[in-house]
Design a protein around this motif. Structure first.
Motif, mmCIF file in Angstrom:
data_model
loop_
_atom_site.group_PDB
_atom_site.id
_atom_site.type_symbol
_atom_site.label_atom_id
_atom_site.label_comp_id
_atom_site.label_asym_id
_atom_site.label_seq_id
_atom_site.Cartn_x
_atom_site.Cartn_y
_atom_site.Cartn_z
ATOM 1 N N ILE A 34 0.829 -1.203 0.000
ATOM 2 C CA ILE A 34 0.000 0.000 0.000
ATOM 3 C C ILE A 34 0.865 1.255 0.000
ATOM 4 O O ILE A 34 0.597 2.224 -0.724
ATOM 5 N N ILE A 35 1.926 1.242 0.801
ATOM 6 C CA ILE A 35 2.820 2.403 0.855
ATOM 7 C C ILE A 35 3.472 2.643 -0.505
ATOM 8 O O ILE A 35 3.519 3.777 -1.002
ATOM 9 N N SER A 36 3.964 1.575 -1.124
ATOM 10 C CA SER A 36 4.616 1.732 -2.428
ATOM 11 C C SER A 36 3.618 2.177 -3.492
ATOM 12 O O SER A 36 3.928 3.021 -4.343
ATOM 13 N N ASP A 37 2.399 1.643 -3.432
ATOM 14 C CA ASP A 37 1.374 2.025 -4.404
ATOM 15 C C ASP A 37 0.913 3.460 -4.174
ATOM 16 O O ASP A 37 0.601 4.186 -5.127
ATOM 17 N N ALA A 38 0.878 3.876 -2.910
ATOM 18 C CA ALA A 38 0.506 5.256 -2.603
ATOM 19 C C ALA A 38 1.532 6.232 -3.169
ATOM 20 O O ALA A 38 1.174 7.309 -3.680
ATOM 21 N N VAL A 39 2.807 5.855 -3.091
ATOM 22 C CA VAL A 39 3.858 6.697 -3.673
ATOM 23 C C VAL A 39 3.670 6.801 -5.185
ATOM 24 O O VAL A 39 3.809 7.878 -5.776
ATOM 25 N N THR A 40 3.325 5.676 -5.815
ATOM 26 C CA THR A 40 3.102 5.672 -7.266
ATOM 27 C C THR A 40 1.948 6.588 -7.648
ATOM 28 O O THR A 40 2.074 7.437 -8.544
ATOM 29 N N PHE A 41 0.810 6.422 -6.974
ATOM 30 C CA PHE A 41 -0.343 7.270 -7.272
ATOM 31 C C PHE A 41 -0.037 8.736 -6.953
ATOM 32 O O PHE A 41 -0.456 9.640 -7.684
ATOM 33 N N GLY A 42 0.682 8.967 -5.864
ATOM 34 C CA GLY A 42 1.025 10.338 -5.502
ATOM 35 C C GLY A 42 1.861 11.010 -6.574
ATOM 36 O O GLY A 42 1.625 12.175 -6.930
ATOM 37 N N ALA A 43 2.841 10.282 -7.102
ATOM 38 C CA ALA A 43 3.696 10.833 -8.155
ATOM 39 C C ALA A 43 2.892 11.119 -9.419
ATOM 40 O O ALA A 43 3.066 12.164 -10.070
ATOM 41 N N ILE A 44 1.994 10.198 -9.766
ATOM 42 C CA ILE A 44 1.174 10.381 -10.971
ATOM 43 C C ILE A 44 0.249 11.583 -10.817
ATOM 44 O O ILE A 44 0.114 12.410 -11.734
ATOM 45 N N LEU A 45 -0.387 11.711 -9.658
ATOM 46 C CA LEU A 45 -1.304 12.834 -9.442
ATOM 47 C C LEU A 45 -0.553 14.160 -9.371
ATOM 48 O O LEU A 45 -1.054 15.196 -9.819
ATOM 49 N N PHE A 46 0.665 14.139 -8.821
ATOM 50 C CA PHE A 46 1.477 15.359 -8.791
ATOM 51 C C PHE A 46 1.834 15.787 -10.214
ATOM 52 O O PHE A 46 1.740 16.972 -10.568
ATOM 53 N N ALA A 47 2.239 14.812 -11.037
ATOM 54 C CA ALA A 47 2.569 15.116 -12.434
ATOM 55 C C ALA A 47 1.339 15.637 -13.173
ATOM 56 O O ALA A 47 1.431 16.573 -13.982
ATOM 57 N N TYR A 48 0.183 15.039 -12.879
ATOM 58 C CA TYR A 48 -1.059 15.507 -13.498
ATOM 59 C C TYR A 48 -1.336 16.961 -13.115
ATOM 60 O O TYR A 48 -1.692 17.782 -13.968
ATOM 61 N N GLY A 49 -1.192 17.269 -11.824
ATOM 62 C CA GLY A 49 -1.434 18.638 -11.370
ATOM 63 C C GLY A 49 -0.518 19.637 -12.050
ATOM 64 O O GLY A 49 -0.947 20.740 -12.417
ATOM 65 N N TYR A 50 0.733 19.246 -12.235
ATOM 66 C CA TYR A 50 1.684 20.135 -12.918
ATOM 67 C C TYR A 50 1.254 20.376 -14.364
ATOM 68 O O TYR A 50 1.244 21.520 -14.841
ATOM 69 N N LEU A 51 0.885 19.308 -15.063
ATOM 70 C CA LEU A 51 0.437 19.453 -16.451
ATOM 71 C C LEU A 51 -0.820 20.308 -16.535
ATOM 72 O O LEU A 51 -0.971 21.132 -17.441
ATOM 73 N N ARG A 52 -1.718 20.101 -15.575
ATOM 74 C CA ARG A 52 -2.990 20.847 -15.572
ATOM 75 C C ARG A 52 -2.736 22.342 -15.451
ATOM 76 O O ARG A 52 -3.347 23.155 -16.161
ATOM 77 N N VAL A 53 -1.832 22.734 -14.581
ATOM 78 C CA VAL A 53 -1.546 24.151 -14.358
ATOM 79 C C VAL A 53 -0.725 24.738 -15.505
ATOM 80 O O VAL A 53 -0.916 25.898 -15.896
ATOM 81 N N ALA A 54 0.165 23.932 -16.067
ATOM 82 C CA ALA A 54 1.095 24.440 -17.077
ATOM 83 C C ALA A 54 0.528 24.450 -18.493
ATOM 84 O O ALA A 54 1.184 24.948 -19.409
ATOM 85 N N THR A 55 -0.683 23.916 -18.674
ATOM 86 C CA THR A 55 -1.262 23.845 -20.022
ATOM 87 C C THR A 55 -2.447 24.797 -20.129
ATOM 88 O O THR A 55 -3.526 24.522 -19.587
ATOM 89 N N ASP A 57 -4.489 25.606 -22.614
ATOM 90 C CA ASP A 57 -5.660 25.158 -23.374
ATOM 91 C C ASP A 57 -6.135 23.773 -22.934
ATOM 92 O O ASP A 57 -6.608 22.975 -23.738
ATOM 93 N N TRP A 58 -6.017 23.493 -21.656
ATOM 94 C CA TRP A 58 -6.422 22.202 -21.102
ATOM 95 C C TRP A 58 -7.922 21.994 -21.299
ATOM 96 O O TRP A 58 -8.722 22.893 -21.070
ATOM 97 N N GLN A 59 -8.309 20.793 -21.718
ATOM 98 C CA GLN A 59 -9.724 20.498 -21.944
ATOM 99 C C GLN A 59 -10.484 20.385 -20.623
ATOM 100 O O GLN A 59 -9.972 19.839 -19.643
ATOM 101 N N THR A 60 -11.707 20.900 -20.629
ATOM 102 C CA THR A 60 -12.592 20.786 -19.457
ATOM 103 C C THR A 60 -13.934 20.226 -19.929
ATOM 104 O O THR A 60 -14.894 20.975 -20.134
ATOM 105 N N PRO A 61 -14.025 18.911 -20.082
ATOM 106 C CA PRO A 61 -15.200 18.317 -20.732
ATOM 107 C C PRO A 61 -16.365 17.975 -19.816
ATOM 108 O O PRO A 61 -17.422 17.558 -20.299
ATOM 109 N N PHE A 62 -16.208 18.144 -18.508
ATOM 110 C CA PHE A 62 -17.238 17.639 -17.606
ATOM 111 C C PHE A 62 -18.336 18.670 -17.355
ATOM 112 O O PHE A 62 -18.053 19.848 -17.110
ATOM 113 N N ASN A 63 -19.584 18.197 -17.403
ATOM 114 C CA ASN A 63 -20.737 19.048 -17.121
ATOM 115 C C ASN A 63 -21.458 18.520 -15.882
ATOM 116 O O ASN A 63 -20.955 17.632 -15.187
ATOM 117 N N SER A 64 -22.637 19.058 -15.625
ATOM 118 C CA SER A 64 -23.366 18.668 -14.415
ATOM 119 C C SER A 64 -23.724 17.183 -14.422
ATOM 120 O O SER A 64 -23.675 16.517 -13.380
#
Length: 203
Positions: A34-55, A57-64
């Motif tokens: 669980i600890i090792s998998d949490a590190v993996t997910f944490g790294a992926i979500l951190f990278a996602y957050g960086y891409l989200r802020v740095a892009t 024209d990021w797509q925002t497809p979700f509605n209500s």
């Protein structure tokens, strides 16, 4: 005799290697996973957050409607955590039929979650959003796909544990250890929802 002491005894009372931390080795192994998998997910979500802020024209497809679906998925997953807790408690109390019913409910809820997730993917496909359609598609389907894979693995693990626990091959300790994995998968989803969904609502 405690469970940790029993884990050190093999057939005929022969001493077997146990956990050096006074907990069953299988539970320690699960915590390390669980600890090792949490590190993996944490790294992926951190990278996602960086891409989200740095892009810009990021797509925002979700509605209500998308958010209602995500809320339903979240409710289903939280409920599955409660049924998993029920299975663990019932197994510790020695109520095997009740524990098996709760395990069955947890598996069904996991499959419902998977079905809702796949339906959501097809909705995005219809909007032209795929794994190959840019950074958003790559990030979204990678993160949610990895989480969905964990859910499906959990459902299979629960099915195996339920069958062997029913036959007496496994103990309540095995049910509890599998529950740790299931709760971890649910917890990861609580981070995926705000980062991947709520920040991508169309305005």
């Amino acid at each position: 005799m405690s469970e940790s002491e029993m884990a050190m005894l093999g057939h005929g009372g022969m001493l077997m290697e146990g956990s050096p931390y006074s907990i069953p080795s299988r539970k320690l192994t699960m915590w390390l996973f669980i600890i090792s998998d949490a590190v993996t997910f944490g790294a992926i979500l951190f990278a996602y957050g960086y891409l989200r802020v740095a892009t810009p024209d990021w797509q925002t497809p979700f509605n209500s409607a998308s958010i209602i679906n995500v809320a339903t998925m979240t409710f289903v997953l939280i409920t599955s955590s409660l049924t998993m807790l029920g299975a663990v408690d019932a197994s510790k109390d020695g109520d095997k039929p009740k524990a098996l019913r709760f395990l069955g409910c947890t598996m069904v809820l996991g499959l419902i979650f998977a079905g809702l997730h796949i339906r959501e993917w097809f909705g995005l496909f219809n909007q032209g959003i795929k794994l190959s359609s840019g950074l958003f598609g790559q990030a979204f389907f990678s993160i949610t796909g990895l989480h969905l894979l964990h859910v499906l693995i959990g459902v299979v693990a629960l099915a195996v544990v339920a069958r062997k626990y029913s036959s007496g091959s496994l103990t309540p300790g095995h049910v509890e250890t599998t529950g740790l994995y299931w709760h971890f998968v649910d917890l990861v989803w609580m981070f995926v929802v705000p980062l991947v969904y709520l920040t991508n609502i169309a305005r």
